[in-house]
Design an enzyme around this catalytic site. Sequence first.
Site, PDB file in Angstrom:
ATOM      1  N   LYS A   9       0.841  -1.195   0.000  1.00 15.25           N
ATOM      2  CA  LYS A   9       0.000   0.000   0.000  1.00 15.25           C
ATOM      3  C   LYS A   9       0.887   1.260   0.000  1.00 15.25           C
ATOM      4  CE  LYS A   9      -3.815  -2.490   2.265  1.00 15.25           C
ATOM      5  NZ  LYS A   9      -4.684  -2.600   3.478  1.00 15.25           N
ATOM      6  N   ARG A  85      -1.761 -14.702   3.791  1.00 19.41           N
ATOM      7  CA  ARG A  85      -2.510 -14.010   4.850  1.00 19.41           C
ATOM      8  C   ARG A  85      -1.815 -14.217   6.195  1.00 19.41           C
ATOM      9  NH1 ARG A  85      -7.115 -10.667   3.921  1.00 19.41           N
ATOM     10  NH2 ARG A  85      -8.245 -11.677   5.628  1.00 19.41           N
ATOM     11  N   THR A  91      -5.556  -7.902  10.408  1.00 17.84           N
ATOM     12  CA  THR A  91      -5.797  -6.542   9.898  1.00 17.84           C
ATOM     13  C   THR A  91      -5.225  -5.438  10.794  1.00 17.84           C
ATOM     14  OG1 THR A  91      -7.861  -7.435   8.999  1.00 17.84           O
ATOM     15  CG2 THR A  91      -7.623  -5.037   8.986  1.00 17.84           C
ATOM     16  N   ASN A 112      -1.781  -0.216   7.295  1.00 16.99           N
ATOM     17  CA  ASN A 112      -1.282  -1.574   7.552  1.00 16.99           C
ATOM     18  C   ASN A 112      -0.439  -2.177   6.418  1.00 16.99           C
ATOM     19  OD1 ASN A 112      -3.428  -2.118   5.889  1.00 16.99           O
ATOM     20  ND2 ASN A 112      -4.543  -3.401   7.335  1.00 16.99           N
ATOM     21  N   HIS A 115      -1.719  -5.549   1.357  1.00 16.47           N
ATOM     22  CA  HIS A 115      -2.985  -6.246   1.115  1.00 16.47           C
ATOM     23  C   HIS A 115      -2.706  -7.666   0.641  1.00 16.47           C
ATOM     24  CE1 HIS A 115      -6.772  -7.458  -0.760  1.00 16.47           C
ATOM     25  NE2 HIS A 115      -6.043  -7.823  -1.798  1.00 16.47           N
ATOM     26  N   GLU A 126      -8.907 -10.339  -8.325  1.00 16.09           N
ATOM     27  CA  GLU A 126      -8.080  -9.149  -8.105  1.00 16.09           C
ATOM     28  C   GLU A 126      -6.905  -9.084  -9.092  1.00 16.09           C
ATOM     29  OE1 GLU A 126      -7.243  -9.399  -3.878  1.00 16.09           O
ATOM     30  OE2 GLU A 126      -9.348  -9.041  -3.377  1.00 16.09           O
TER      31      GLU A 126
HETATM   32  P1  GTP Z   1      -6.712  -6.220   3.032  1.00 16.78           P
HETATM   33  O1  GTP Z   1      -5.671  -7.274   2.814  1.00 16.78           O
HETATM   34  O2  GTP Z   1      -6.215  -4.823   2.726  1.00 16.78           O
HETATM   35  O3  GTP Z   1      -8.014  -6.541   2.316  1.00 16.78           O
HETATM   36  O4  GTP Z   1      -6.987  -6.210   4.624  1.00 16.78           O
HETATM   37  P2  GTP Z   1      -7.796  -7.291   5.473  1.00 16.78           P
HETATM   38  O5  GTP Z   1      -8.339  -8.382   4.588  1.00 16.78           O
HETATM   39  O6  GTP Z   1      -6.932  -7.698   6.611  1.00 16.78           O
HETATM   40  O7  GTP Z   1      -8.990  -6.406   6.065  1.00 16.78           O
HETATM   41  P3  GTP Z   1     -10.391  -6.005   5.351  1.00 16.78           P
HETATM   42  O8  GTP Z   1     -10.499  -6.612   4.007  1.00 16.78           O
HETATM   43  O9  GTP Z   1     -11.470  -6.253   6.342  1.00 16.78           O
HETATM   44  O10 GTP Z   1     -10.211  -4.406   5.225  1.00 16.78           O
HETATM   45  C1  GTP Z   1      -9.517  -3.863   4.114  1.00 16.78           C
HETATM   46  C2  GTP Z   1      -8.669  -2.718   4.575  1.00 16.78           C
HETATM   47  O11 GTP Z   1      -9.514  -1.662   5.011  1.00 16.78           O
HETATM   48  C3  GTP Z   1      -7.759  -2.991   5.782  1.00 16.78           C
HETATM   49  O12 GTP Z   1      -6.571  -3.628   5.454  1.00 16.78           O
HETATM   50  C4  GTP Z   1      -7.530  -1.594   6.283  1.00 16.78           C
HETATM   51  O13 GTP Z   1      -6.535  -0.918   5.492  1.00 16.78           O
HETATM   52  C5  GTP Z   1      -8.873  -0.941   6.046  1.00 16.78           C
HETATM   53  N1  GTP Z   1      -9.701  -1.026   7.253  1.00 16.78           N
HETATM   54  C6  GTP Z   1     -10.388  -2.097   7.727  1.00 16.78           C
HETATM   55  N2  GTP Z   1     -11.032  -1.800   8.869  1.00 16.78           N
HETATM   56  C7  GTP Z   1     -10.754  -0.497   9.118  1.00 16.78           C
HETATM   57  C8  GTP Z   1     -11.120   0.418  10.151  1.00 16.78           C
HETATM   58  O14 GTP Z   1     -11.836   0.069  11.093  1.00 16.78           O
HETATM   59  N3  GTP Z   1     -10.621   1.689  10.058  1.00 16.78           N
HETATM   60  C9  GTP Z   1      -9.823   2.088   9.027  1.00 16.78           C
HETATM   61  N4  GTP Z   1      -9.358   3.351   8.986  1.00 16.78           N
HETATM   62  N5  GTP Z   1      -9.449   1.257   8.039  1.00 16.78           N
HETATM   63  C10 GTP Z   1      -9.921  -0.004   8.086  1.00 16.78           C
HETATM   64 MG    MG Z   2      -9.447  -7.954   2.828  1.00 20.03          MG
END
Ligand code: GTP
Ligand code: MG
Length: 149
Positions: A9, A85, A91, A112, A115, A126
């Site tokens: 990211k 993962r 996350t 974070n 992705h 994707e």
């Molecule tokens: P990805 O690999 O990026 O998809 O992350 P993930 O699978 O661990 O989490 P998810 O798909 O639920 O959320 C996608 C992304 O949204 C996260 O990696 C974060 O960057 C962002 N995100 C998720 N929850 C929050 C939140 O509560 N607040 C904020 N600011 N960002 C969030």
């Molecule tokens: Mg995700």
Amino acid sequence: IEETYIMVKPDGVQRGLVGEIISRFEKKGFKLTGLKLFQCPKELAEEHYKDLKSKSFFPKLIDYITSGPVVCMAWEGVGVVASARKLIGVTNPLQAEPGTIRGDLAVQTGRNVVHGSDSPENGKREIALWFKEGEVCQWTPAQAPWLRE
Ligand code: GTP
Ligand code: MG
């Protein structure tokens, strides 16, 4: 064969973590089949994260992902989606285990650094979304017989 979409990211790029992050997947033994630095348009970020559209943080998430260049990667291997993962960690980086990318390199969910696709179906979806025809390469790594019996 199973494939996953991994993306450094904008914070990971800005913080100089691209090499470190690529290295973790490379050292594990997965095969890199696509790689590019890319400024993501808003529409693509919205399509990529469409399942999160109803979340309150969605506009912030789109701003974050489009705030600078990302590094797009396709990785291939048996079990690569779930394993990636695990290498990435959960996350919220404060809850991510030490030894994971987020556990070692980040402190907040909204920054974070990386992705990873959450299912083989989304891996394919994707990769098709982020890469054009001809940008993904099929090749045989010389180390293949030393990774799998
Ligand atoms: P990805 O690999 O990026 O998809 O992350 P993930 O699978 O661990 O989490 P998810 O798909 O639920 O959320 C996608 C992304 O949204 C996260 O990696 C974060 O960057 C962002 N995100 C998720 N929850 C929050 C939140 O509560 N607040 C904020 N600011 N960002 C969030
Ligand atoms: Mg995700």
